[in-house]
Scaffold this motif. Structure first.
Motif, mmCIF file in Angstrom:
data_model
loop_
_atom_site.group_PDB
_atom_site.id
_atom_site.type_symbol
_atom_site.label_atom_id
_atom_site.label_comp_id
_atom_site.label_asym_id
_atom_site.label_seq_id
_atom_site.Cartn_x
_atom_site.Cartn_y
_atom_site.Cartn_z
ATOM 1 N N ARG A 13 0.827 -1.208 0.000
ATOM 2 C CA ARG A 13 0.000 0.000 0.000
ATOM 3 C C ARG A 13 0.867 1.267 0.000
ATOM 4 N NH1 ARG A 13 -5.089 1.956 1.306
ATOM 5 N NH2 ARG A 13 -5.024 4.068 0.441
ATOM 6 N N ILE A 14 1.952 1.237 0.751
ATOM 7 C CA ILE A 14 2.856 2.399 0.768
ATOM 8 C C ILE A 14 3.473 2.605 -0.612
ATOM 9 C CG2 ILE A 14 5.018 3.320 1.707
ATOM 10 C CD1 ILE A 14 4.302 1.968 4.370
ATOM 11 N N GLN A 15 3.866 1.500 -1.258
ATOM 12 C CA GLN A 15 4.398 1.599 -2.621
ATOM 13 C C GLN A 15 3.395 2.284 -3.545
ATOM 14 O OE1 GLN A 15 5.501 -2.618 -3.267
ATOM 15 N NE2 GLN A 15 7.501 -1.864 -3.883
ATOM 16 N N SER A 16 2.142 1.909 -3.389
ATOM 17 C CA SER A 16 1.084 2.486 -4.221
ATOM 18 C C SER A 16 0.983 3.999 -4.020
ATOM 19 C CB SER A 16 -0.252 1.816 -3.884
ATOM 20 O OG SER A 16 -1.315 2.442 -4.563
ATOM 21 N N GLU A 17 1.102 4.440 -2.779
ATOM 22 C CA GLU A 17 1.017 5.881 -2.491
ATOM 23 C C GLU A 17 2.249 6.616 -3.029
ATOM 24 O OE1 GLU A 17 -1.564 7.515 -1.284
ATOM 25 O OE2 GLU A 17 -2.697 5.635 -1.088
ATOM 26 N N ILE A 18 3.418 5.989 -2.906
ATOM 27 C CA ILE A 18 4.651 6.614 -3.408
ATOM 28 C C ILE A 18 4.555 6.837 -4.913
ATOM 29 C CG2 ILE A 18 7.128 6.233 -3.818
ATOM 30 C CD1 ILE A 18 7.223 4.804 -1.106
ATOM 31 N N ARG A 19 3.986 5.868 -5.613
ATOM 32 C CA ARG A 19 3.878 5.981 -7.074
ATOM 33 C C ARG A 19 3.020 7.167 -7.508
ATOM 34 N NH1 ARG A 19 2.922 -0.448 -7.532
ATOM 35 N NH2 ARG A 19 5.120 -1.087 -7.409
#
Length: 462
Positions: A13-19
């Motif tokens: 989920r954090i990866q998704s927000e970073i993108r």
């Protein structure tokens, strides 16, 4: 504004927000071993997003397989805090685009994946984001007082609030043209959800909804907006104006010098050989007059050196379209790296790039100029004095210095324009015709001089 609690697949989920990040990412985590998350940050930094990372300077991070040096770029920075024992940096938060906040018990480590952890994700919360960013800056300032400056602002709350207040007034005045004009100035902050919603309403001309959202944004964020001295804002504006004037005059001077240089180069290439032959004959003509002979010999030697230097120059041939492109890109690049515009601490680096840029421009090296411009636009950007100086007396001093520099360069331009060479050049309508006719004149001069010397030798022989 939206708040969500996440308990599973937190890393994903954090990866998704970073993108989703467009402008900036601030991360403060005690331990960082999750390479997937780090790679996402590295990709963002490579693509121009500003990435700042704080981690604990302890054994776990030191032995991590992550090469934190990958984030030591023009767009990113890693700060290792404390010693891992008596001074432990235990924060765990991330702020994306001054709008989204991720915080909770989750460390950005592989071990955290197997623990019972959580994060809270707040979106479109500028107020909370500003508080976390301020804390980030406070931590860095404590350990690295010289490295992190307050100028790294991608969401200038003060200015945004002022623009929203102006928009609110225009809505009340029912001035649609001014509403559109002012709204455009907020486009670059559309990555912020609140601003995006306001802009959508304005584009749909749903002004009642827009004004409610504007008032809500101002009310929620006004307490965070720092007071700014209006005189400093005025001085900054004056500096920007003077910097633009200086850049314009300097570009004009460079154009004039380039014109003179191109004329001299072509003059030497096309007429150099015949002029050397004439100088040889003149030297021969005065062989019995020591003073005049030495002067003629000196003229010949100096001109030969000039011809040699010009012939060694390599100047690219460009089409008219390419010349226009070259000039456009050069001027754009000078705005970004002119040493007289940048803050003093960047001056040496800017000077080196500017010299390289001007050299490429003088050679008509469109490829090199394009490369330098691209480099400047994608990271190596030198902040101007108006962006980095905040003290009033320093601003006043900078203004005086800029005015002096403008005066000097204007006098240099006048000197060039009043020179005989420049006056000759501007009178030439067709360079091809000029050099062709001049060459014929020189050939006639050569023949006359040769005959004169020949006749003298005949008389001497008698």
């Amino acid at each position: 504004m939206q708040t969500e609690a996440v308990f599973e697949d937190i890393g994903i989920r954090i990866q998704s927000e970073i993108r989703k990040a467009q402008k900036s990412i601030f991360v403060a985590v005690a331990w960082f071993t999750n390479k997937g998350l780090f790679n996402e940050l590295a990709i963002k930094a490579k693509n121009g997003c500003k990435v700042y990372l704080i981690i604990s300077n302890d054994e776990i991070n030191q032995k991590s397989s992550i090469d934190f040096c990958e984030l030591e770029t023009e767009n990113s920075k890693v700060y290792k805090i404390g010693n891992g024992e008596t001074e432990l940096m235990h924060n765990k938060f991330c702020v994306i685009d001054n709008s989204t906040i991720i915080t909770g018990s989750y460390n950005w480590s592989y071990k955290a994946e197997t623990n019972f952890e959580n994060v809270i994700i707040n979106t479109n919360d500028t107020t909370l984001a500003e508080q976390f960013i301020n804390e980030f800056k406070n931590i860095v300032k404590k350990y690295f007082p010289e490295e992190f400056t307050s100028n790294e602002i991608v969401f200038p709350l003060n200015k945004i609030i002022k623009r929203l207040e102006i928009l609110k007034n225009y809505i009340q005045l029912e001035d649609i043209d001014e509403i559109k004009r002012e709204a455009i100035k907020l486009d670059e902050y559309e990555f912020n959800g609140d601003i995006a919603e306001i802009l959508v309403d304005l584009r749909k001309q749903e002004y009642s909804s827009a004004i409610r959202k504007i008032e809500k944004f101002i009310s929620r964020n006004h307490q965070l907006a720092r007071w700014s001295d209006p005189e400093i804002a005025a001085l900054n504006l004056e500096i920007k104006n003077l910097e633009n004037q200086l850049s314009g005059y300097d570009n004009e001077k460079i154009e004039l010098e380039k014109l003179l240089s191109e004329f001299q180069h072509r003059h030497t290439i096309e007429l150099g050989d015949i002029i050397i032959e004439i100088l040889k004959l003149r030297k021969q003509k005065f062989r019995f007059d020591k003073s005049k002979y030495e002067e003629a010999e000196k003229d010949e030697s100096q001109y030969k050196q000039q011809v040699k230097a010009e012939k060694e120059k390599f100047i690219f041939d460009l089409t008219d379209e390419q010349k226009i492109e070259l000039k456009k890109k050069f001027r754009k690049a000078t705005v970004l790296c002119h040493p007289d515009k940048v803050n003093d601490k960047f001056k040496d680096d800017a000077q080196k790039i500017f010299i390289e840029l001007k050299d490429a421009y003088d050679k008509n090296d469109l490829k090199k100029v394009s490369e330098i411009l691209n480099h400047l636009e994608t990271g190596s950007y030198f902040k101007s004095r108006s962006e980095t100086i905040t003290e009033k007396d320093l601003l006043i001093s900078a203004i005086a210095k800029l005015r002096h520099q403008i005066s000097v360069i204007m006098n240099e331009i006048i000197t060039i324009k009043e020179s005989e060479t420049f006056k000759i050049i501007v009178e030439i309508k067709d360079w091809d015709e000029y050099f062709s006719s001049t060459k014929e004149k020189l050939k006639r001069e050569f023949e006359l001089l040769r005959k004169e010397i020949g006749n003298k030798e005949d008389v001497t022989a008698i």
